[in-house]
Design a protein around this motif. Structure first.
Motif, PDB file in Angstrom:
ATOM      1  N   THR A   2      30.960  11.675  65.716  1.00  0.00           N
ATOM      2  CA  THR A   2      32.056  11.868  64.797  1.00  0.00           C
ATOM      3  C   THR A   2      32.291  12.274  64.108  1.00  0.00           C
ATOM      4  N   TRP A   3      31.160  13.098  63.229  1.00  0.00           N
ATOM      5  CA  TRP A   3      31.412  13.881  62.109  1.00  0.00           C
ATOM      6  C   TRP A   3      31.993  15.049  62.564  1.00  0.00           C
ATOM      7  N   THR A   4      33.256  15.303  61.296  1.00  0.00           N
ATOM      8  CA  THR A   4      33.469  16.566  61.066  1.00  0.00           C
ATOM      9  C   THR A   4      33.506  17.595  59.923  1.00  0.00           C
ATOM     10  N   GLY A   5      34.177  19.083  60.418  1.00  0.00           N
ATOM     11  CA  GLY A   5      33.774  19.618  59.190  1.00  0.00           C
ATOM     12  C   GLY A   5      32.657  20.713  58.900  1.00  0.00           C
ATOM     13  N   PHE A   6      31.488  20.272  60.310  1.00  0.00           N
ATOM     14  CA  PHE A   6      30.174  21.142  58.923  1.00  0.00           C
ATOM     15  C   PHE A   6      30.213  21.933  60.428  1.00  0.00           C
ATOM     16  N   ARG A   7      29.144  23.094  60.211  1.00  0.00           N
ATOM     17  CA  ARG A   7      28.552  23.662  61.130  1.00  0.00           C
ATOM     18  C   ARG A   7      27.427  23.537  61.334  1.00  0.00           C
ATOM     19  N   HIS A   8      26.251  22.916  61.046  1.00  0.00           N
ATOM     20  CA  HIS A   8      24.835  22.738  61.837  1.00  0.00           C
ATOM     21  C   HIS A   8      24.744  21.555  60.860  1.00  0.00           C
ATOM     22  N   HIS A   9      24.344  19.965  61.637  1.00  0.00           N
ATOM     23  CA  HIS A   9      24.060  19.054  60.974  1.00  0.00           C
ATOM     24  C   HIS A   9      21.747  19.220  61.739  1.00  0.00           C
ATOM     25  N   GLU A  10      21.436  17.953  61.002  1.00  0.00           N
ATOM     26  CA  GLU A  10      20.066  18.389  60.673  1.00  0.00           C
ATOM     27  C   GLU A  10      19.482  16.783  60.852  1.00  0.00           C
ATOM     28  N   PRO A  11      19.563  15.979  61.339  1.00  0.00           N
ATOM     29  CA  PRO A  11      18.622  14.891  61.224  1.00  0.00           C
ATOM     30  C   PRO A  11      17.187  15.248  61.017  1.00  0.00           C
ATOM     31  N   PRO A 141      37.917  14.334  66.230  1.00  0.00           N
ATOM     32  CA  PRO A 141      38.741  14.957  65.094  1.00  0.00           C
ATOM     33  C   PRO A 141      39.853  15.550  66.382  1.00  0.00           C
ATOM     34  N   THR A 142      41.262  15.401  65.821  1.00  0.00           N
ATOM     35  CA  THR A 142      42.227  15.412  66.743  1.00  0.00           C
ATOM     36  C   THR A 142      42.732  17.008  65.774  1.00  0.00           C
ATOM     37  N   GLY A 143      44.049  17.473  65.971  1.00  0.00           N
ATOM     38  CA  GLY A 143      45.397  17.526  65.551  1.00  0.00           C
ATOM     39  C   GLY A 143      44.472  19.669  65.643  1.00  0.00           C
ATOM     40  N   PRO A 144      45.413  20.903  65.186  1.00  0.00           N
ATOM     41  CA  PRO A 144      44.554  22.174  64.610  1.00  0.00           C
ATOM     42  C   PRO A 144      43.722  21.766  64.263  1.00  0.00           C
ATOM     43  N   ARG A 145      42.640  22.959  64.093  1.00  0.00           N
ATOM     44  CA  ARG A 145      41.732  23.321  63.285  1.00  0.00           C
ATOM     45  C   ARG A 145      42.081  24.307  62.185  1.00  0.00           C
ATOM     46  N   TRP A 146      41.733  24.089  61.684  1.00  0.00           N
ATOM     47  CA  TRP A 146      42.034  25.128  59.856  1.00  0.00           C
ATOM     48  C   TRP A 146      40.362  25.025  59.506  1.00  0.00           C
ATOM     49  N   ILE A 147      40.128  26.137  59.197  1.00  0.00           N
ATOM     50  CA  ILE A 147      38.956  26.979  58.684  1.00  0.00           C
ATOM     51  C   ILE A 147      39.662  27.251  57.227  1.00  0.00           C
ATOM     52  N   THR A 148      39.532  27.351  56.191  1.00  0.00           N
ATOM     53  CA  THR A 148      39.266  27.357  54.768  1.00  0.00           C
ATOM     54  C   THR A 148      38.018  27.818  53.694  1.00  0.00           C
ATOM     55  N   TYR A 149      38.355  29.064  53.447  1.00  0.00           N
ATOM     56  CA  TYR A 149      37.286  29.994  52.984  1.00  0.00           C
ATOM     57  C   TYR A 149      37.268  30.341  50.792  1.00  0.00           C
ATOM     58  N   GLY A 150      36.840  29.776  50.176  1.00  0.00           N
ATOM     59  CA  GLY A 150      36.571  30.285  48.751  1.00  0.00           C
ATOM     60  C   GLY A 150      35.036  29.667  48.362  1.00  0.00           C
ATOM     61  N   ALA A 168      41.565  18.983  51.423  1.00  0.00           N
ATOM     62  CA  ALA A 168      41.590  17.408  52.098  1.00  0.00           C
ATOM     63  C   ALA A 168      42.941  17.087  52.256  1.00  0.00           C
ATOM     64  N   VAL A 169      43.645  16.992  51.095  1.00  0.00           N
ATOM     65  CA  VAL A 169      45.448  16.915  50.955  1.00  0.00           C
ATOM     66  C   VAL A 169      45.786  17.384  52.095  1.00  0.00           C
ATOM     67  N   VAL A 170      45.996  18.667  51.985  1.00  0.00           N
ATOM     68  CA  VAL A 170      46.752  19.895  53.248  1.00  0.00           C
ATOM     69  C   VAL A 170      46.594  19.560  54.079  1.00  0.00           C
ATOM     70  N   ALA A 171      45.650  19.087  54.155  1.00  0.00           N
ATOM     71  CA  ALA A 171      45.047  19.184  56.029  1.00  0.00           C
ATOM     72  C   ALA A 171      45.204  17.690  56.457  1.00  0.00           C
ATOM     73  N   ARG A 172      44.737  16.407  55.893  1.00  0.00           N
ATOM     74  CA  ARG A 172      45.468  15.205  55.898  1.00  0.00           C
ATOM     75  C   ARG A 172      47.399  15.164  55.825  1.00  0.00           C
ATOM     76  N   ARG A 173      47.670  15.916  54.983  1.00  0.00           N
ATOM     77  CA  ARG A 173      49.626  15.473  55.549  1.00  0.00           C
ATOM     78  C   ARG A 173      49.916  16.310  56.430  1.00  0.00           C
ATOM     79  N   HIS A 174      49.827  17.267  57.197  1.00  0.00           N
ATOM     80  CA  HIS A 174      49.392  17.656  58.572  1.00  0.00           C
ATOM     81  C   HIS A 174      48.659  17.547  59.810  1.00  0.00           C
ATOM     82  N   GLY A 175      47.509  16.101  59.467  1.00  0.00           N
ATOM     83  CA  GLY A 175      47.259  16.462  61.050  1.00  0.00           C
ATOM     84  C   GLY A 175      46.124  17.513  61.165  1.00  0.00           C
ATOM     85  N   TRP A 176      45.877  18.404  60.449  1.00  0.00           N
ATOM     86  CA  TRP A 176      45.283  19.205  60.409  1.00  0.00           C
ATOM     87  C   TRP A 176      43.407  19.127  60.627  1.00  0.00           C
ATOM     88  N   ASP A 177      42.678  19.045  61.565  1.00  0.00           N
ATOM     89  CA  ASP A 177      41.676  18.953  60.903  1.00  0.00           C
ATOM     90  C   ASP A 177      40.667  20.484  60.610  1.00  0.00           C
TER      91      ASP A 177
END
Length: 328
Positions: A2-11, A141-150, A168-177
């Motif tokens: 269910t988690w989103t917003g990452f590249r790799h996870h290590e349990p 996760p739903t909605g278009p995938r948006w990646i922002t780097y900075g 987070a605010v921009v993504a939530r406002r537009h329904g973006w992942d």
């Protein structure tokens, strides 16, 4: 998962999971260690990459409570950010997180609702899977995938909480992942970051470039445009048609006009970043000075460079329509 917003996870063997926003497997951390400055520790990029800025999960449940085991440490940060729990998109509880292992318990209304858990955007963080006291359906996760780097201004360590960073605010406002690849002090056009963006699915990409390059004297007037061009070209290998925006540095009133050690002012950096970005004619360039005025920066900054919490919310308000225009 269910988690989103990452590249790799290590349990690990004890069930603790670290969410990496860059994939550390096979990487030589020494490539990002050396700064020539003895007061700085090495591998800051990877410490930032192991902080779950923008990482969140969502569940549909009628449970009356949820528990989250979390392990936190300051690491290289000066704070540990909170955990935000949202109900149907509205902040329900902001849970302060201390140093060490702890259990967070959040009461829920006991009626059908969508519960989101946003992990801290600052601190060294690991978690175990949340436990609901009733049935809980994981939501993808739903909605278009948006990646922002900075930089830190994208990571937003000083925001009120992880659901109120400007990405987070921009993504939530537009329904973006949204995927937040903001790395405090570490936005230096590293190839691993370009490859990460190249290899992730994306419907919109934004790159906030320049403030760390100015402060770190990373490139000079000869090398900076080519480095921006190369970074964008790597991203384009995986996203030849994806809308892409490059955002130049926001105003920094106490630094404007002052050359760094390689002779570049912030205006020079803005011009050189734009020069490199526009080698790709499809790139949209957003001037960071359009997001905050110098007077707003003086009023809203926590220091010479970083907005305070209200500054991040104002950036979101200004960027949301600009990025929507780029996306469409």
């Amino acid at each position: 998962m269910t988690w989103t917003g990452f590249r790799h996870h290590e349990p690990d063997a004890d069930g603790w999971t670290t969410f990496w926003r860059l994939d550390p497997r096979g990487q030589d951390f020494r490539l990002t260690e050396w700064t020539g400055r003895p007061h700085r520790q090495g591998d800051h990029l990877w410490a930032r990459a192991a902080t779950p800025a923008g990482v969140r999960g969502a569940w549909h449940t009628a449970a009356t409570s949820v528990q989250l085991d979390i392990r936190a440490a300051l690491g290289i940060y000066n704070r540990i950010a909170p955990v935000d729990v949202l109900l149907n998109g509205v902040l329900h509880r902001r849970c302060e997180v201390g140093d060490g292992e702890q259990q967070l318990t959040v009461d829920l209304p006991g009626r059908e609702a969508e519960v989101e858990i946003w992990l801290p955007q600052a601190g060294a963080i690991a978690i175990r899977e949340p436990r609901f006291d009733g049935a809980a359906e994981e939501l993808a996760p739903t909605g278009p995938r948006w990646i922002t780097y900075g930089s830190s201004i994208t990571q937003c360590s000083g925001a009120y909480g992880p659901s109120e960073t400007w990405p987070a605010v921009v993504a939530r406002r537009h329904g973006w992942d949204g995927v937040n690849l903001g790395f405090g002090g570490e936005c230096h056009l590293d190839p691993v970051a370009a490859r990460t963006i190249r290899d992730l699915p994306a419907d919109l990409i934004s790159l906030c470039l320049g403030i760390n390059i100015h402060g770190g004297e990373t490139f000079n007037g000869r090398t900076l445009p080519g480095q921006v061009e190369a970074f964008v070209a790597t991203v384009r290998q995986g996203h030849p048609e994806t809308p892409l925006a490059v955002i130049t540095p926001l105003p920094a009133p106490n630094r404007e006009g002052t050359p760094n050690a390689v002779g570049l002012t912030l205006d020079d950096v803005r011009r050189l970043v734009e020069l490199g970005a526009r080698n790709d004619p499809a790139v949209e360039v957003i001037d960071g000075r359009d997001l905050l005025t110098a007077d707003e920066a003086r009023a809203l900054y926590a220091d010479d460079v970083h907005p305070g919490p209200e500054g991040y919310l104002l950036i979101a308000d200004r960027l949301a329509p600009l990025l929507l225009r780029v996306a469409t």
